[in-house]
Design a protein around this motif. Structure first.
Motif, PDB file in Angstrom:
ATOM      1  N   ILE A 224      65.206  61.396  -9.465  1.00 46.42           N
ATOM      2  CA  ILE A 224      65.436  59.981  -9.581  1.00 46.42           C
ATOM      3  C   ILE A 224      65.126  59.077  -8.545  1.00 46.42           C
ATOM      4  N   GLY A 225      65.385  59.653  -7.325  1.00 51.96           N
ATOM      5  CA  GLY A 225      65.126  59.203  -6.004  1.00 51.96           C
ATOM      6  C   GLY A 225      66.081  57.929  -5.643  1.00 51.96           C
ATOM      7  N   ALA A 226      65.877  57.446  -4.451  1.00 45.28           N
ATOM      8  CA  ALA A 226      67.034  56.268  -3.951  1.00 45.28           C
ATOM      9  C   ALA A 226      66.567  54.969  -4.249  1.00 45.28           C
ATOM     10  N   ASP A 227      67.505  54.080  -4.034  1.00 44.00           N
ATOM     11  CA  ASP A 227      67.471  52.771  -4.291  1.00 44.00           C
ATOM     12  C   ASP A 227      67.018  52.392  -5.830  1.00 44.00           C
TER      13      ASP A 227
ATOM     14  N   THR B  68      60.887  48.646 -20.518  1.00 46.52           N
ATOM     15  CA  THR B  68      61.954  48.159 -19.795  1.00 46.52           C
ATOM     16  C   THR B  68      61.937  48.617 -18.426  1.00 46.52           C
ATOM     17  N   CYS B  69      61.515  49.963 -18.158  1.00 46.10           N
ATOM     18  CA  CYS B  69      61.730  50.642 -16.905  1.00 46.10           C
ATOM     19  C   CYS B  69      60.492  50.388 -15.817  1.00 46.10           C
ATOM     20  N   GLY B  70      59.294  50.057 -16.679  1.00 43.03           N
ATOM     21  CA  GLY B  70      57.887  49.790 -16.074  1.00 43.03           C
ATOM     22  C   GLY B  70      57.365  50.795 -15.362  1.00 43.03           C
ATOM     23  N   ILE B  71      56.213  50.746 -15.081  1.00 45.62           N
ATOM     24  CA  ILE B  71      55.245  51.907 -14.424  1.00 45.62           C
ATOM     25  C   ILE B  71      55.975  52.164 -13.010  1.00 45.62           C
ATOM     26  N   GLY B  72      56.179  53.649 -12.833  1.00 49.97           N
ATOM     27  CA  GLY B  72      56.868  54.113 -11.672  1.00 49.97           C
ATOM     28  C   GLY B  72      58.284  54.329 -11.999  1.00 49.97           C
ATOM     29  N   GLY B  73      58.720  53.719 -13.251  1.00 49.93           N
ATOM     30  CA  GLY B  73      60.096  54.183 -13.617  1.00 49.93           C
ATOM     31  C   GLY B  73      60.099  55.388 -14.183  1.00 49.93           C
TER      32      GLY B  73
ATOM     33  N   SER C  85      64.217  49.738  -6.108  1.00 46.38           N
ATOM     34  CA  SER C  85      62.699  50.460  -5.916  1.00 46.38           C
ATOM     35  C   SER C  85      62.080  50.665  -7.224  1.00 46.38           C
ATOM     36  N   HIS C  86      63.030  50.945  -8.247  1.00 43.01           N
ATOM     37  CA  HIS C  86      62.646  51.343  -9.436  1.00 43.01           C
ATOM     38  C   HIS C  86      63.638  51.317 -10.534  1.00 43.01           C
ATOM     39  N   LYS C  87      63.589  51.290 -11.737  1.00 43.69           N
ATOM     40  CA  LYS C  87      64.369  51.380 -12.655  1.00 43.69           C
ATOM     41  C   LYS C  87      64.200  53.032 -13.570  1.00 43.69           C
ATOM     42  N   VAL C  88      65.400  53.667 -13.796  1.00 37.39           N
ATOM     43  CA  VAL C  88      65.284  54.927 -14.226  1.00 37.39           C
ATOM     44  C   VAL C  88      66.380  54.683 -15.417  1.00 37.39           C
TER      45      VAL C  88
ATOM     46  N   LEU D  68      76.525  62.041 -12.305  1.00 37.96           N
ATOM     47  CA  LEU D  68      75.209  61.673 -11.782  1.00 37.96           C
ATOM     48  C   LEU D  68      75.332  60.480 -10.614  1.00 37.96           C
ATOM     49  N   LEU D  69      76.178  59.543 -10.799  1.00 37.93           N
ATOM     50  CA  LEU D  69      76.361  58.574  -9.891  1.00 37.93           C
ATOM     51  C   LEU D  69      76.638  59.000  -8.632  1.00 37.93           C
ATOM     52  N   ASP D  70      77.595  60.308  -8.721  1.00 36.34           N
ATOM     53  CA  ASP D  70      78.196  60.913  -7.492  1.00 36.34           C
ATOM     54  C   ASP D  70      76.877  61.644  -6.688  1.00 36.34           C
ATOM     55  N   HIS D  71      75.790  61.766  -7.171  1.00 34.66           N
ATOM     56  CA  HIS D  71      74.821  62.359  -6.335  1.00 34.66           C
ATOM     57  C   HIS D  71      73.570  61.691  -6.130  1.00 34.66           C
ATOM     58  N   LEU D  72      73.443  60.497  -6.773  1.00 38.53           N
ATOM     59  CA  LEU D  72      72.338  59.622  -6.518  1.00 38.53           C
ATOM     60  C   LEU D  72      72.282  59.347  -5.157  1.00 38.53           C
ATOM     61  N   HIS D  73      71.108  58.857  -4.571  1.00 41.56           N
ATOM     62  CA  HIS D  73      70.755  58.595  -3.219  1.00 41.56           C
ATOM     63  C   HIS D  73      70.915  56.957  -3.020  1.00 41.56           C
ATOM     64  N   SER D  74      71.942  56.451  -2.596  1.00 44.21           N
ATOM     65  CA  SER D  74      72.160  54.901  -2.395  1.00 44.21           C
ATOM     66  C   SER D  74      71.404  54.214  -3.706  1.00 44.21           C
ATOM     67  N   PRO D  75      72.079  54.430  -4.855  1.00 42.60           N
ATOM     68  CA  PRO D  75      71.766  53.538  -6.171  1.00 42.60           C
ATOM     69  C   PRO D  75      72.274  52.138  -6.062  1.00 42.60           C
ATOM     70  N   ILE D  76      71.568  51.329  -6.540  1.00 42.31           N
ATOM     71  CA  ILE D  76      71.591  49.981  -6.085  1.00 42.31           C
ATOM     72  C   ILE D  76      72.449  49.228  -7.330  1.00 42.31           C
ATOM     73  N   ALA D  77      72.067  49.610  -8.570  1.00 37.07           N
ATOM     74  CA  ALA D  77      72.790  48.992  -9.668  1.00 37.07           C
ATOM     75  C   ALA D  77      72.973  50.137 -10.884  1.00 37.07           C
TER      76      ALA D  77
END
Length: 259
Positions: free
Chosen positions: A12-15, A118-123, A89-92, A32-41
């Protein structure tokens, strides 16, 4: 399982902005939230507004660094995605369980295409997909001795009685589930055990003995079949996790093109 979650978070990646379709009690997403790298939202989407707001409040307290942006909507339809105050940085999208199997093939493709837009290219999309397996295993799962699946199926009639002022007699219907090999799906039915009439609001419906209400479908995929479906919606499968018996999969997809 711990290693799998760590690998999913790495994919998933950061931010990111994490968007959960059908968030329910928001229990699974905590792992999942416990392991994500600096999720924004985190954007939980659910049709039950009261539960959604309660869960959002609890998550805001548990994860103060993550902006919780609840959306009350039918996630199969178009809805506006809220904006976070900080750049992402991107939406997942997150769609655990195996709910994609409840969609017929074409609606499944259209739903995945909607997620891609909804997620867009790179999502990305982290999704659970139930796999094809011996039909005897499926039969036992959907006709379990404890009657859990039967009770789940019969509960549909209870809800119709409560919310649509119907008068279904539950002991006049039976649970019936079978695997349809031609369509690669489990079909769940509620079978009338007698000739009867049922009132639903101002309408009356007649049922013959053995006539059924088709209450649910659950499609099963091979990894190749789901990869093909994903490509038809603009996704590419990047990573697959399997349980030890290879009965179920969790897959990470990326959006490569918008259709």
């Amino acid at each position: 399982m711990q290693q799998g979650i760590v690998e999913m978070a790495e994919c998933i990646g950061a931010d990111c902005m994490l968007i959960e379709y059908g968030s329910g009690s928001c229990t699974k997403v905590r792992h999942l939230l416990d392991h994500l790298h600096s999720p924004i939202a985190y954007v939980p989407i659910d049709i039950s507004k009261e539960q959604l707001l309660q869960c959002a409040k609890r998550l805001s307290a548990a994860y103060p660094a993550i902006e919780i942006l609840p959306v009350c909507a039918d996630y199969t339809s178009e809805f506006p995605l809220p904006r976070s105050h900080r750049p992402v940085s991107h939406k997942v999208a997150y769609f655990p369980g195996s709910t994609i199997g409840n969609f017929d093939r074409e609606p499944a493709r259209m739903f995945l295409r909607q997620i891609a837009r909804t997620c867009g290219i790179g999502g990305g999309l982290l999704i659970g997909v139930d796999l094809k397996k011996d039909f005897n295993v499926l039969h036992r799962a959907y006709n379990d001795r404890e009657g859990v699946t039967a009770a789940f199926n019969m509960h549909l009639l209870e809800r119709i009685n409560q919310e649509l002022t119907a008068n279904f007699q539950l002991d006049h219907f039976g649970h019936y589930a079978f695997y349809n090999p031609g369509a690669n799906r489990i079909e769940m039915h509620l079978v009338s055990l007698k000739h009867q009439q049922v009132r639903l609001e101002d309408e009356t419906f007649s049922f013959s003995l053995g006539e059924s209400i088709w209450s649910e479908s659950s499609y099963k995929y091979t990894l190749e079949e789901f990869s093909t479906l994903a490509k038809m919606a603009g996704f590419t499968v990047k990573r697959v996790w399997l349980d030890p018996a290879s009965l179920f999969s969790v897959q990470y997809l990326t959006v490569d093109r918008l259709l």
